[in-house]
Write a protein that holds these residues in place. Structure first.
Motif, PDB file in Angstrom:
ATOM      1  N   ALA A   1       0.896  -1.065   0.082  1.00 41.08           N
ATOM      2  CA  ALA A   1      -0.011  -0.036   0.114  1.00 41.08           C
ATOM      3  C   ALA A   1       0.938   1.254   0.171  1.00 41.08           C
ATOM      4  CB  ALA A   1      -0.818  -0.150   1.148  1.00 41.08           C
ATOM      5  N   ARG A   2       0.381   2.094  -0.767  1.00 45.08           N
ATOM      6  CA  ARG A   2       1.077   3.617  -0.763  1.00 45.08           C
ATOM      7  C   ARG A   2       0.202   4.660  -0.467  1.00 45.08           C
ATOM      8  NH1 ARG A   2       6.329   5.977  -3.323  1.00 45.08           N
ATOM      9  NH2 ARG A   2       5.697   7.902  -4.100  1.00 45.08           N
ATOM     10  N   GLY A   3       0.474   5.543   0.231  1.00 42.36           N
ATOM     11  CA  GLY A   3      -0.290   6.867   0.381  1.00 42.36           C
ATOM     12  C   GLY A   3       0.343   7.933  -0.381  1.00 42.36           C
TER      13      GLY A   3
ATOM     14  N   GLY B   1       7.085   8.535   3.675  1.00 37.80           N
ATOM     15  CA  GLY B   1       7.538   7.724   4.503  1.00 37.80           C
ATOM     16  C   GLY B   1       9.121   7.654   4.568  1.00 37.80           C
ATOM     17  N   LEU B   2       9.906   7.752   5.728  1.00 32.34           N
ATOM     18  CA  LEU B   2      11.096   7.922   5.827  1.00 32.34           C
ATOM     19  C   LEU B   2      11.768   6.644   6.445  1.00 32.34           C
ATOM     20  CD1 LEU B   2      11.402  11.411   7.442  1.00 32.34           C
ATOM     21  CD2 LEU B   2      11.980  10.660   5.132  1.00 32.34           C
ATOM     22  N   SER B   3      11.109   5.478   6.400  1.00 34.91           N
ATOM     23  CA  SER B   3      11.500   4.164   6.683  1.00 34.91           C
ATOM     24  C   SER B   3      11.584   3.268   5.487  1.00 34.91           C
ATOM     25  CB  SER B   3      11.269   3.862   7.953  1.00 34.91           C
ATOM     26  OG  SER B   3       9.599   3.531   7.967  1.00 34.91           O
TER      27      SER B   3
ATOM     28  N   GLY C   1       8.938   2.046   4.159  1.00 37.44           N
ATOM     29  CA  GLY C   1       7.621   1.462   4.368  1.00 37.44           C
ATOM     30  C   GLY C   1       6.949   1.179   2.993  1.00 37.44           C
ATOM     31  N   ALA C   2       6.829   2.050   2.125  1.00 41.19           N
ATOM     32  CA  ALA C   2       6.106   2.004   0.975  1.00 41.19           C
ATOM     33  C   ALA C   2       6.967   1.516  -0.397  1.00 41.19           C
ATOM     34  CB  ALA C   2       5.386   3.246   0.694  1.00 41.19           C
ATOM     35  N   LEU C   3       8.184   1.017  -0.040  1.00 38.92           N
ATOM     36  CA  LEU C   3       9.240   0.663  -1.141  1.00 38.92           C
ATOM     37  C   LEU C   3       8.448  -0.575  -1.667  1.00 38.92           C
ATOM     38  CD1 LEU C   3      11.948   1.207  -2.027  1.00 38.92           C
ATOM     39  CD2 LEU C   3      12.433  -1.059  -0.958  1.00 38.92           C
TER      40      LEU C   3
ATOM     41  N   GLU D   1     -11.395   9.265   3.580  1.00 38.38           N
ATOM     42  CA  GLU D   1     -10.884   8.467   2.927  1.00 38.38           C
ATOM     43  C   GLU D   1      -9.204   8.287   3.262  1.00 38.38           C
ATOM     44  OE1 GLU D   1     -13.564   7.284  -0.990  1.00 38.38           O
ATOM     45  OE2 GLU D   1     -12.174   9.122  -1.042  1.00 38.38           O
ATOM     46  N   PRO D   2      -8.507   7.433   3.015  1.00 38.46           N
ATOM     47  CA  PRO D   2      -7.130   7.320   3.527  1.00 38.46           C
ATOM     48  C   PRO D   2      -6.297   8.434   2.796  1.00 38.46           C
ATOM     49  CG  PRO D   2      -7.766   5.412   2.116  1.00 38.46           C
ATOM     50  CD  PRO D   2      -8.928   6.162   2.303  1.00 38.46           C
ATOM     51  N   GLY D   3      -6.649   8.581   1.411  1.00 37.90           N
ATOM     52  CA  GLY D   3      -5.834   9.681   0.709  1.00 37.90           C
ATOM     53  C   GLY D   3      -5.822  11.053   1.053  1.00 37.90           C
TER      54      GLY D   3
ATOM     55  N   GLY E   1       3.514  10.721  14.471  1.00 32.22           N
ATOM     56  CA  GLY E   1       3.409  11.889  15.383  1.00 32.22           C
ATOM     57  C   GLY E   1       3.823  13.299  14.642  1.00 32.22           C
ATOM     58  N   GLY E   2       4.307  14.016  15.523  1.00 31.52           N
ATOM     59  CA  GLY E   2       4.492  15.503  15.090  1.00 31.52           C
ATOM     60  C   GLY E   2       4.938  16.478  16.174  1.00 31.52           C
ATOM     61  N   ALA E   3       5.009  17.887  15.901  1.00 31.19           N
ATOM     62  CA  ALA E   3       5.422  18.663  17.062  1.00 31.19           C
ATOM     63  C   ALA E   3       4.478  18.696  18.001  1.00 31.19           C
ATOM     64  CB  ALA E   3       5.609  20.078  16.115  1.00 31.19           C
TER      65      ALA E   3
ATOM     66  N   ALA F   1       1.056  -8.983   2.131  1.00 36.50           N
ATOM     67  CA  ALA F   1       1.047  -7.640   2.575  1.00 36.50           C
ATOM     68  C   ALA F   1       2.319  -7.008   2.937  1.00 36.50           C
ATOM     69  CB  ALA F   1      -0.057  -7.273   3.442  1.00 36.50           C
ATOM     70  N   ASN F   2       2.867  -6.057   2.068  1.00 35.73           N
ATOM     71  CA  ASN F   2       3.965  -5.563   2.455  1.00 35.73           C
ATOM     72  C   ASN F   2       5.221  -6.447   2.849  1.00 35.73           C
ATOM     73  OD1 ASN F   2       5.662  -3.196   2.270  1.00 35.73           O
ATOM     74  ND2 ASN F   2       4.747  -2.076   3.835  1.00 35.73           N
ATOM     75  N   PRO F   3       5.525  -7.515   1.980  1.00 36.77           N
ATOM     76  CA  PRO F   3       6.488  -8.590   2.638  1.00 36.77           C
ATOM     77  C   PRO F   3       7.712  -7.758   2.718  1.00 36.77           C
ATOM     78  CG  PRO F   3       5.910  -8.857   0.565  1.00 36.77           C
ATOM     79  CD  PRO F   3       4.922  -7.953   0.755  1.00 36.77           C
TER      80      PRO F   3
HETATM   81  C1  LIG Z   1       9.894  16.405   5.281  1.00 39.53           C
HETATM   82  C2  LIG Z   1       9.361  15.308   6.060  1.00 39.53           C
HETATM   83  C3  LIG Z   1       9.000  15.536   7.348  1.00 39.53           C
HETATM   84  C4  LIG Z   1       8.352  14.346   8.270  1.00 39.53           C
HETATM   85  N1  LIG Z   1       8.025  14.698   9.344  1.00 39.53           N
HETATM   86  C5  LIG Z   1       7.396  13.818  10.186  1.00 39.53           C
HETATM   87  C6  LIG Z   1       6.925  14.107  11.472  1.00 39.53           C
HETATM   88  O1  LIG Z   1       7.076  15.173  11.842  1.00 39.53           O
HETATM   89  N2  LIG Z   1       6.187  13.058  12.052  1.00 39.53           N
HETATM   90  C7  LIG Z   1       6.193  11.938  11.530  1.00 39.53           C
HETATM   91  O2  LIG Z   1       5.524  10.897  12.231  1.00 39.53           O
HETATM   92  N3  LIG Z   1       6.469  11.509  10.478  1.00 39.53           N
HETATM   93  C8  LIG Z   1       7.267  12.601   9.782  1.00 39.53           C
HETATM   94  N4  LIG Z   1       7.550  12.175   8.379  1.00 39.53           N
HETATM   95  C9  LIG Z   1       7.239  10.951   7.773  1.00 39.53           C
HETATM   96  C10 LIG Z   1       6.165  10.719   6.951  1.00 39.53           C
HETATM   97  O3  LIG Z   1       5.633  11.859   6.338  1.00 39.53           O
HETATM   98  C11 LIG Z   1       5.117   9.954   7.691  1.00 39.53           C
HETATM   99  O4  LIG Z   1       5.346   8.657   8.140  1.00 39.53           O
HETATM  100  C12 LIG Z   1       3.574   9.724   7.071  1.00 39.53           C
HETATM  101  O5  LIG Z   1       2.758   9.246   7.867  1.00 39.53           O
HETATM  102  C13 LIG Z   1       3.668   8.955   5.850  1.00 39.53           C
HETATM  103  O6  LIG Z   1       2.497   9.078   5.232  1.00 39.53           O
HETATM  104  P1  LIG Z   1       2.467   8.763   3.455  1.00 39.53           P
HETATM  105  O7  LIG Z   1       0.874   8.874   3.103  1.00 39.53           O
HETATM  106  O8  LIG Z   1       3.395   9.428   2.664  1.00 39.53           O
HETATM  107  O9  LIG Z   1       2.644   7.263   3.526  1.00 39.53           O
HETATM  108  P2  LIG Z   1       3.504   6.316   2.714  1.00 39.53           P
HETATM  109  O10 LIG Z   1       5.029   6.790   2.797  1.00 39.53           O
HETATM  110  O11 LIG Z   1       3.125   6.252   1.222  1.00 39.53           O
HETATM  111  O12 LIG Z   1       3.370   5.083   3.390  1.00 39.53           O
HETATM  112  C14 LIG Z   1       4.016   4.627   4.855  1.00 39.53           C
HETATM  113  C15 LIG Z   1       3.731   3.484   5.294  1.00 39.53           C
HETATM  114  O13 LIG Z   1       2.194   3.349   5.318  1.00 39.53           O
HETATM  115  C16 LIG Z   1       1.585   2.374   4.622  1.00 39.53           C
HETATM  116  N5  LIG Z   1       0.253   2.741   3.944  1.00 39.53           N
HETATM  117  C17 LIG Z   1      -0.045   3.628   3.186  1.00 39.53           C
HETATM  118  N6  LIG Z   1      -1.281   3.828   3.209  1.00 39.53           N
HETATM  119  C18 LIG Z   1      -1.995   2.927   3.885  1.00 39.53           C
HETATM  120  C19 LIG Z   1      -3.375   2.525   4.011  1.00 39.53           C
HETATM  121  N7  LIG Z   1      -4.301   3.584   3.424  1.00 39.53           N
HETATM  122  N8  LIG Z   1      -3.705   1.479   4.838  1.00 39.53           N
HETATM  123  C20 LIG Z   1      -2.553   0.630   5.085  1.00 39.53           C
HETATM  124  N9  LIG Z   1      -1.243   1.067   5.116  1.00 39.53           N
HETATM  125  C21 LIG Z   1      -0.735   2.039   4.151  1.00 39.53           C
HETATM  126  C22 LIG Z   1       2.663   1.758   3.463  1.00 39.53           C
HETATM  127  O14 LIG Z   1       2.669   0.652   2.856  1.00 39.53           O
HETATM  128  C23 LIG Z   1       3.915   2.104   4.364  1.00 39.53           C
HETATM  129  O15 LIG Z   1       4.232   1.367   4.947  1.00 39.53           O
HETATM  130  C24 LIG Z   1       8.108  13.213   7.610  1.00 39.53           C
HETATM  131  C25 LIG Z   1       8.398  12.959   6.310  1.00 39.53           C
HETATM  132  C26 LIG Z   1       9.128  14.036   5.498  1.00 39.53           C
HETATM  133  C27 LIG Z   1       9.729  13.771   4.144  1.00 39.53           C
END
Ligand SMILES: Cc1cc2nc3c(=O)[nH]c(=O)nc-3n(C[C@H](O)[C@H](O)[C@H](O)COP(=O)(O)OP(=O)(O)OC[C@H]3O[C@@H](n4cnc5c(N)ncnc54)[C@H](O)[C@@H]3O)c2cc1C
Length: 508
Positions: free
Chosen positions: A94-96, A100-102, A104-106, A135-137, A174-176, A475-477
């Motif tokens: 799944a990708r939003g 993400g910075l780990s 996860g969505a690779l 909705e999730p997006g 999380g966040g600030a 799912a996301n192996p």
């Molecule tokens: C500049 C910057 C600042 C950031 N600051 C913060 C911060 O302050 N705090 C923080 O917590 N994070 C922070 N992040 C990290 C990131 O933004 C968060 O982890 C965020 O929640 C990821 O959302 P995304 O929609 O981009 O998910 P993605 O990167 O697309 O996916 C993240 C994970 O969620 C899964 N996923 C996505 N959508 C769904 C769904 N609908 N159902 C199930 N699984 C799903 C994916 O498979 C993946 O494992 C930061 C990132 C950047 C680039």
């Protein structure tokens, strides 16, 4: 050499619940034809240039190209796509928004990427009961915009203008403002989820807590390994009567760390306490032009919110603590425009580092707040040992560090050294009694560190939980779990993996 690392490490560190063999080309072709029929040709991408957009998330060092990316337009289309993958035995991710910075969505190579970016509707707002269903997006910031100005959604990742609520749920973001208000898990009261076999279920609802096992809590933070969220019910809060914000500058991160501890110990609960070190101040100032004194060792941003009189009284106490801890430059935001500038400067810190260094790793570790000064000094010592630049910008109130390890990927071996240094920083967090991740998740990047925090029994229990939701391992192996196990495989005594024996893989 471009600073990128191998997308999918092989051997013992690779995959947890993983399908045994890749699907044949014929099976994949039939699956993609079926997916096209579900989402329509326009929303199914197969060409290399279309897929480039999706080859990594915010952790740019890892890349991988999926066989196809699909963008469903409804929850039912998500369900049908997942069901089609399940029947074909093909893994999916799944990708939003991909922020993400780990990792996860690779994507999984030869797998399907299911992208939620078209699912952007605010479905229902219930102001009386302070609930919103989306909705999730939908982006994080769009939730507060939809319910404001009298209500707001507190978890506020710095990426909030782009990151999706689905991603926030999956990462328990999380966040600030989480120091005072808590994380995503404290605000999700219901989810509609498509399970990895294609069944659609509802967990929780509009109420604060549902009876029975906490399946909702299990899903939040599960990093896309238990299914896809297709609807999210969120709790929102009344906006505070007033907000007061300051930024204080110090000659050392030790003094600023001391101020954080003293503010919290005095019983004040700020909405946010954020810290930037000298390098982060310099980078952010170049981007935001807030007039910050480049060269000062630390900037502490403190925000109090709540009732007018309480804020006013406690704000003076915060100013006093900062001065007592050595700050001779405390700037109070005079109006909303200046407050916004303080926040812009803080939130610009990650992207601004791009001006200082061609590449950087964002690390995410947690320590007890009282250990801030000593761990920051340890990070400085490690940076010196490696001859690399490390900038620090972080949620100081939560002890959630974000060291940015700078490197130049064009130089042979620098990416690997930066990754090694990042790992040493995580070790320092663990030694201080902390954790390998605060909010960015384990994903691909941190799974090798999991055994540093969890024993075989703990990992075995996680594996059983994952298999209960996703017995086929589709799912996301390859994410979160450090060791490759199939569902039904009983974790037993450690035996050396053949790749380890051949010196091709390492056990952490
Ligand atoms: C500049 C910057 C600042 C950031 N600051 C913060 C911060 O302050 N705090 C923080 O917590 N994070 C922070 N992040 C990290 C990131 O933004 C968060 O982890 C965020 O929640 C990821 O959302 P995304 O929609 O981009 O998910 P993605 O990167 O697309 O996916 C993240 C994970 O969620 C899964 N996923 C996505 N959508 C769904 C769904 N609908 N159902 C199930 N699984 C799903 C994916 O498979 C993946 O494992 C930061 C990132 C950047 C680039």
């Amino acid at each position: 050499m471009d600073g990128r690392l191998t997308a999918e490490p092989e051997g013992p560190t690779a995959v947890s619940a993983q399908p045994e063999a890749a699907a044949s080309p014929a099976v994949l072709a039939a699956l993609i034809a079926r997916l096209r029929a579900i989402v329509g040709d326009r929303w199914c991408y197969e060409h290399e240039h279309q897929l480039r957009t999706y080859e990594s998330d915010g952790l740019l060092q890892y890349t991988s190209t999926p066989r196809a990316a699909v963008l469903p337009g409804s929850a039912e289309e998500v369900r049908d796509c997942v069901r089609a993958c399940a029947e074909a035995g093909v893994p999916w991710v799944a990708r939003g928004a991909g922020s993400g910075l780990s990792g996860g969505a690779l994507p999984v190579e030869d797998g399907i990427l299911i992208v939620a970016s078209r699912l952007k509707r605010i479905l229902h707002i219930d102001r009386g009961n302070q609930r919103v269903c989306v909705e999730p997006g939908v982006t994080n910031i769009a939730v507060s915009a939809a319910v404001g100005p009298d209500l707001f959604y507190p978890p506020d990742p710095s990426s909030q203008i782009v990151c999706s609520i689905g991603g926030n749920v999956a990462e328990n973001s999380g966040g600030a403002h989480c120091f005072k208000y808590g994380f995503t898990t404290n605000y999700v009261c219901g989810l509609e989820v498509v399970l990895p076999d294609g069944e659609m279920i509802t967990l929780g609802g509009e109420e604060l807590d549902a009876p029975g096992y906490d399946l909702l809590g299990t899903f939040v933070g599960s990093e896309g390994t238990l299914g896809i969220a297709t609807k999210v019910w969120l709790r929102v809060m009344p906006s505070p009567e007033t907000v007061r914000t300051l930024v204080a500058f110090f000659d050392s991160t030790r003094e600023a760390g001391e101020a954080v501890s003293r503010i919290v110990q005095s019983g004040i609960v700020p909405g946010a306490i954020e810290m930037m070190d000298a390098r982060a101040i310099e980078a952010s100032e170049k981007m935001a032009h807030a007039g910050y004194p480049v060269g000062r060792a630390a900037a502490l941003l403190v925000e109090l919110d709540g009732a007018e009189r309480e804020c006013a009284a406690r704000f003076d106490e915060v100013v006093g603590v900062c001065e007592a801890c050595g700050s001779d430059d405390v700037r109070v935001a005079r109006d909303e425009a200046e407050r916004a500038l303080f926040w812009k400067t803080r939130k610009a810190a990650f992207p601004a580092m791009g001006r200082m260094s061609p590449n950087y790793f964002v690390q995410d570790g947690v320590i007890p707040r009282t250990k801030l000064p000593e761990v920051l000094e340890k990070i400085d010592a490690l940076a010196e040992e490696y001859g690399m630049l490390v900038a620090n910008v972080f949620h100081a109130g939560d002890g959630n560090l974000h060291p940015l390890v700078c490197f130049d990927g064009r130089n042979e071996g620098e990416a690997e050294r930066a990754e090694e240094l990042s790992g040493r920083i995580i070790d320092a967090c663990l030694e201080a009694g902390g954790s390998i991740t605060g909010e960015h998740g384990v994903g691909l990047d941190k799974k090798k560190h999991m055994p540093k925090m969890f024993g075989e029994d703990d990992l075995g229990a996680f594996q059983k939980l994952r298999c209960a939701w996703d017995p086929a391992g589709l799912a996301n192996p390859g994410k979160v779990m450090p060791t490759p196990r199939l569902c039904g495989e009983v974790p037993g005594v450690y035996r050396q993996h053949p790749l380890e024996a051949a010196g091709l893989a390492e056990r952490f």
